[in-house]
Design an enzyme around this catalytic site. Structure first.
Site, PDB file in Angstrom:
ATOM      1  N   GLU A  33       0.663  -1.104  -0.018  1.00 51.48           N
ATOM      2  CA  GLU A  33       0.164  -0.134   0.114  1.00 51.48           C
ATOM      3  C   GLU A  33       0.877   1.241   0.070  1.00 51.48           C
ATOM      4  O   GLU A  33       0.721   1.953   0.993  1.00 51.48           O
ATOM      5  CB  GLU A  33      -1.053  -0.074   1.235  1.00 51.48           C
ATOM      6  CG  GLU A  33      -1.855  -1.143   1.200  1.00 51.48           C
ATOM      7  CD  GLU A  33      -2.834  -0.933   2.362  1.00 51.48           C
ATOM      8  OE1 GLU A  33      -3.077   0.058   2.994  1.00 51.48           O
ATOM      9  OE2 GLU A  33      -3.984  -2.086   2.251  1.00 51.48           O
ATOM     10  N   GLU A  75      -4.894  -8.804   0.849  1.00 49.32           N
ATOM     11  CA  GLU A  75      -5.610  -8.503   2.344  1.00 49.32           C
ATOM     12  C   GLU A  75      -6.930  -8.457   2.087  1.00 49.32           C
ATOM     13  O   GLU A  75      -7.221  -7.972   1.218  1.00 49.32           O
ATOM     14  CB  GLU A  75      -5.127  -7.209   2.875  1.00 49.32           C
ATOM     15  CG  GLU A  75      -3.643  -7.263   3.311  1.00 49.32           C
ATOM     16  CD  GLU A  75      -2.918  -5.867   3.981  1.00 49.32           C
ATOM     17  OE1 GLU A  75      -4.089  -5.111   4.663  1.00 49.32           O
ATOM     18  OE2 GLU A  75      -1.828  -5.829   4.226  1.00 49.32           O
TER      19      GLU A  75
HETATM   20  C1  FCB Z   1      -4.105  -2.206   5.627  1.00 48.12           C
HETATM   21  C2  FCB Z   1      -2.831  -2.364   6.207  1.00 48.12           C
HETATM   22  C3  FCB Z   1      -2.695  -3.477   7.403  1.00 48.12           C
HETATM   23  C4  FCB Z   1      -3.802  -3.454   7.977  1.00 48.12           C
HETATM   24  C5  FCB Z   1      -5.198  -3.506   7.412  1.00 48.12           C
HETATM   25  C6  FCB Z   1      -6.320  -3.401   8.507  1.00 48.12           C
HETATM   26  O1  FCB Z   1      -4.404  -0.945   5.221  1.00 48.12           O
HETATM   27  O2  FCB Z   1      -1.948  -2.937   4.958  1.00 48.12           O
HETATM   28  O3  FCB Z   1      -1.405  -3.345   7.681  1.00 48.12           O
HETATM   29  O4  FCB Z   1      -3.621  -2.404   9.004  1.00 48.12           O
HETATM   30  O5  FCB Z   1      -5.081  -2.222   6.510  1.00 48.12           O
END
Ligand code: FCB
Length: 472
Positions: free
Chosen positions: A166, A377
């Site tokens: 990110e 994620e």
């Molecule tokens: C994302 C991050 C991760 C975590 C999640 C909830 O943006 O990459 O580290 O904090 O959110």
């Protein structure tokens, strides 16, 4: 009831990051990172909490890998702490830091869990921040050296490498809005940082491929949200376009097309003149894996008060929220199909539309290939509680994962070759500025004892992995 099944080679994993789980913040020669500095600055983190110890994965990694094994994970996505390996960011490596990642990787491989190594999940060495951090072009070169060092050390065993997690959040939350480390509040610094992080991906990819002991897959993980209008008014629809450019296209175009829409913004013009050097975009345009982190959608309405995008995010009433974000499973389908349609339809390469492109196929004459696409994620914070019999009945999390997986599968049926799904997160952990409030894990952490207990969602996910699908 309907049954959905994923392809045989679908990769099931969990994700975590160094700062959020390792602890041992100043142990065994590790240098301070910007997150160490930030959490020790009063007022930055909820309840003054820190990641000094967090879930102590640095010492308990064996137990954690055993839990991954119990869940049946195919892969574990983790990040390396730059300042653990290079305490000053550059220069002499810290052998104890390299040893830790050796131990972790070896333990994963012993349990037949594929390591997905991410080189940067926001914890820049403080020593580099002191020289300007990501707002300085030198940091991009330092990153490539760090990437090369780790490649030399681990590429005999680690095949999949993500350069960044990110970058948009690291740049914008860290430099534009300031709620993350290093806590700057300057729009131009946000764009500068983003450009240098992107550049560092290209520089690192080149350096890594040159020194790898076997062919590597080099990817990046981006946070993408579909952007929707708060109303059907023309002004809100235009706000959507600006927000979509600033969030999604700003991240996707450089890696997938070798272009950038940054000049759409007044700030971008300044940036283009002073920061972007000839050849930078070409360098970034290289990717074997596109990782997508998906949590929510962004609903916006026009508001001229807000810099750059003249739009503000709103939370539509009547929808389900997690406390952090709106829950919107269809968005993961939208994001996946959008990426595929906008970037890999044959039309993009100026060809006649024939059949969709396939992974590994050349996109154009530059030699750029269609990357693998995966969800790196996805997850939900739930205020889990331990029932009196010791079980954690986190049905909301099961529902969340289930509904998102249904949408991932739907995108696959629509032709998007999604290669895997990584849940965020393996265990509850330190959630940045929010501290330990939000619990994202499939494994519950008792923060007093650091005992780990698999939640119902973990048991459910293990069954999904075992059956390679589920009924819903
Ligand atoms: C994302 C991050 C991760 C975590 C999640 C909830 O943006 O990459 O580290 O904090 O959110």
């Amino acid at each position: 009831m309907e049954k959905i099944t994923f392809p045989k080679d679908f990769i099931w994993g969990c994700a975590a990051s160094a700062y959020q789980v390792e602890g041992a913040w100043n142990e065994a020669g590790k240098g301070p990172s910007i997150w160490d500095t930030f959490v020790h600055t009063p007022g930055k983190i909820a309840n003054g909490e820190t990641g000094d110890i967090t879930v102590d994965h640095y010492h308990r990694y064996k137990e954690d890998v055993a839990l991954m094994k119990e869940l049946g994970l195919d892969a574990y996505r983790f990040s390396t702490a730059w300042a653990r390996v290079l305490p000053e960011g550059t220069g002499t490596a810290n052998q104890a830091g390299l040893d830790f990642y050796d131990r972790l990787v070896d333990e994963l491989l012993k349990q037949k869990i594929e390591p997905y190594l991410c080189l940067f999940h926001w914890d820049l060495p403080q020593a580099l921040q002191d020289k300007g951090g990501w707002t300085s072009r030198d940091t991009a070169y330092a990153f490539a050296d760090y990437a090369q060092l780790l490649t030399r050390h681990l590429s005999d065993r680690v095949k999949v490498w993500m350069t960044h997690n990110e970058p948009w959040v690291a740049a914008m939350a860290g430099h534009f809005s300031g709620e993350h480390a290093p806590g700057l509040n300057e729009p131009l610094a946000g764009f500068k940082a983003l450009h240098h992080i992107f550049l560092s991906h290209g520089l690192a990819a080149e350096a890594m491929r040159a020194s790898a002991k076997q062919p590597l897959k080099v990817g990046i993980t981006l946070n993408l949200n579909p952007v929707h209008p708060a109303s059907e008014s023309k002004r809100d629809r235009e706000a959507v376009k600006r927000m979509d450019t600033a969030l999604n296209r700003l991240q996707l175009d450089p890696f997938l097309k070798g272009t950038s829409p940054v000049q759409d913004f007044a700030l971008g013009k300044i940036l283009n003149k002073s920061i972007v050097q000839p050849g930078d975009l070409e360098k970034m345009h290289t990717l074997d894996i596109l990782g997508i982190n998906y949590y929510t959608r962004t609903v916006v309405k026009y508001d001229r008060k807000f810099p750059v995008v003249a739009a503000v995010q709103v939370q539509p009433e009547g929808n389900e929220y997690s406390g952090m974000w709106e829950i919107y499973p269809e968005g993961i389908y939208e994001v996946l199909t959008r990426v595929w349609k906008d970037y890999f339809s044959p039309l993009h390469a100026g060809l006649m539309p024939a059949s969709p492109r396939s992974v590994g196929e050349k996109v154009d004459d530059s030699g750029v290939k269609v990357p693998e696409i995966m969800i790196t994620e996805n997850g939900i914070p739930v205020p889990d509680g331990v029932d009196y019999d010791g079980r954690i009945r986190d049905e909301r999390r099961i529902r969340y994962i289930c509904n998102h997986l249904v949408q991932v599968h739907r995108a696959m049926e629509a032709g998007v070759p999604v290669k895997g799904y990584f849940h965020w997160s393996l265990m509850d952990n330190f959630e940045w500025a929010l501290g330990y409030g939000p619990r994202f894990g499939l494994i519950y952490i008792d923060y007093k004892t650091l005992d780990r207990t698999i939640k119902d969602s973990g048991l459910w996910f293990a069954k999904v992995i075992q059956d390679n699908g589920f009924e819903y």
